[in-house]
Scaffold this active site. Structure first.
Site, PDB file in Angstrom:
ATOM      1  N   SER A 197      42.830 -55.898  59.257  1.00 11.86           N
ATOM      2  CA  SER A 197      42.366 -55.005  58.195  1.00 11.86           C
ATOM      3  C   SER A 197      40.845 -54.995  58.226  1.00 11.86           C
ATOM      4  O   SER A 197      40.221 -55.914  58.771  1.00 11.86           O
ATOM      5  CB  SER A 197      42.859 -55.511  56.834  1.00 11.86           C
ATOM      6  OG  SER A 197      42.217 -54.845  55.773  1.00 11.86           O
ATOM      7  N   TYR A 210      43.868 -62.532  50.802  1.00 10.51           N
ATOM      8  CA  TYR A 210      44.228 -61.462  51.741  1.00 10.51           C
ATOM      9  C   TYR A 210      43.197 -61.362  52.863  1.00 10.51           C
ATOM     10  O   TYR A 210      43.561 -61.278  54.048  1.00 10.51           O
ATOM     11  CB  TYR A 210      44.339 -60.130  50.996  1.00 10.51           C
ATOM     12  CG  TYR A 210      44.701 -58.960  51.887  1.00 10.51           C
ATOM     13  CD1 TYR A 210      46.016 -58.775  52.310  1.00 10.51           C
ATOM     14  CD2 TYR A 210      43.741 -58.041  52.288  1.00 10.51           C
ATOM     15  CE1 TYR A 210      46.359 -57.700  53.122  1.00 10.51           C
ATOM     16  CE2 TYR A 210      44.072 -56.969  53.100  1.00 10.51           C
ATOM     17  CZ  TYR A 210      45.374 -56.803  53.515  1.00 10.51           C
ATOM     18  OH  TYR A 210      45.705 -55.742  54.334  1.00 10.51           O
TER      19      TYR A 210
END
Length: 322
Positions: A197, A210
């Site tokens: 990401s 995350y």
């Protein structure tokens, strides 16, 4: 010849041999230096050439396994690969939605298979892999896509929430790679795609665990490339790490974007298109949009507080979901 003359003769021969050896080593070092520079600039030029004139591998006939294929990026990526003639294996814990993905592919004339698998469980991954190999064939392209993204401050995360995030976002990558990589090595053919990401490039508030998990995926892939490139058996095994910006899948429940025209959410279809393109072109690292990868590399050249000023001005983040 006297003993003293012999001694002088031997001494001269010894010095001559040593000098020749030194000259040889110097010439060898110079040659190595020249070759390193030639290779260095050759690969730079090669990279530039393929950026201008990209080549894309045909995936027709390849068996592509995609985790998290029931919805979002995984589903759209499955649809894209199927449209290109690949046999798609859809893996997800949600049997109902996973079957719908396969039905949609088949309704479009594609070849797809669905399997229920809990990527939290290593044994489940191994058992399902055996079924896939027997019923479909040997997986040649693995797309590790499954992931979760709770969005709130670190101190508001529970230990269970953090553990589950790492089990799905990171540990599942290890188990899947350990399961499918051996056949790729045996066949000297394969490609592993990992979804990291942009949160694996930049630290972001409300996404600390995350971000950490996605940084871990980046580290896993970079080190795996380094480990396998030293073995000549693995010359035809490739790796691609994808860094998507915020994608409109529902994971980003409360996105905050100051300049929506410049930093709008990426659609699922755009993300899937970019993933497949990066894999087919053999690109090792690719962001969606790719300017964020260059922004990351450029930002590392400057002091943290200087880049903070720019990031604060752009102001793109995810607000707490609590």
């Amino acid at each position: 010849m006297t003993n003293s003359e012999k001694s002088v003769s031997y001494s001269t021969n010894g010095d001559g041999s040593s000098s020749s050896h030194q000259i040889y080593n110097v010439l060898l070092t110079i040659l190595e230096y020249i070759l390193i520079h030639l290779k260095f600039f050759y690969y730079i030029l090669e990279h530039i050439f393929f950026m201008i004139f990209p080549r894309e591998e045909d995936v027709k006939g390849e068996i592509v396994l995609i985790t998290g294929a029931a919805h979002g990026i995984g589903k759209q990526t499955a649809l894209k690969y199927a449209s290109l003639g690949a046999t798609v294996v859809c893996l997800d814990i949600n049997e109902k939605l996973n079957k719908e993905t396969v039905k949609e592919i088949q309704s479009r004339g594609g070849n797809a298979h669905h399997y229920v698998c809990d990527v939290l469980k290593r044994d489940d991954i191994i058992q399902v892999a055996e079924k896939i190999k027997n019923e479909v064939g040997t997986v040649s392209i693995l797309v590790n896509n499954a992931g979760i993204m709770p969005c709130h401050s670190l101190l508001q995360h529970t230990d269970g929430e953090i553990r589950k995030m790492f089990e799905i976002n990171v540990m599942a990558h290890f188990w899947l790679i350990q399961t499918y990589l051996p056949d790729m090595i045996t066949n000297n053919h394969g490609h592993i795609v990992a979804l990291s990401s942009c949160a694996g490039l930049f630290g972001l508030r409300n996404l600390v665990p995350y971000c950490a998990s996605k940084f871990a995926v980046k580290g896993l892939m970079l080190s795996l490339v380094e480990e396998l490139r030293h073995d000549p058996r693995n010359l035809n095994i490739k790796f691609t790490t994808i860094y998507p910006y915020m994608v409109d899948t529902g994971l980003c429940k409360r996105p905050k974007i100051k300049f929506p025209n410049f930093m709008r959410l990426v659609t699922q279809e755009e993300a899937a298109e970019a993933i497949v393109k990066a894999q087919r072109r053999g690109i090792e690292e690719f962001a969606i949009p790719n300017r964020f990868l260059y922004l990351h590399r450029l930002s590392r050249l400057f002091p943290r507080r200087a880049t903070d000023v720019l990031f604060d001005f752009m102001e793109a983040y995810v607000d707490s979901d609590l």
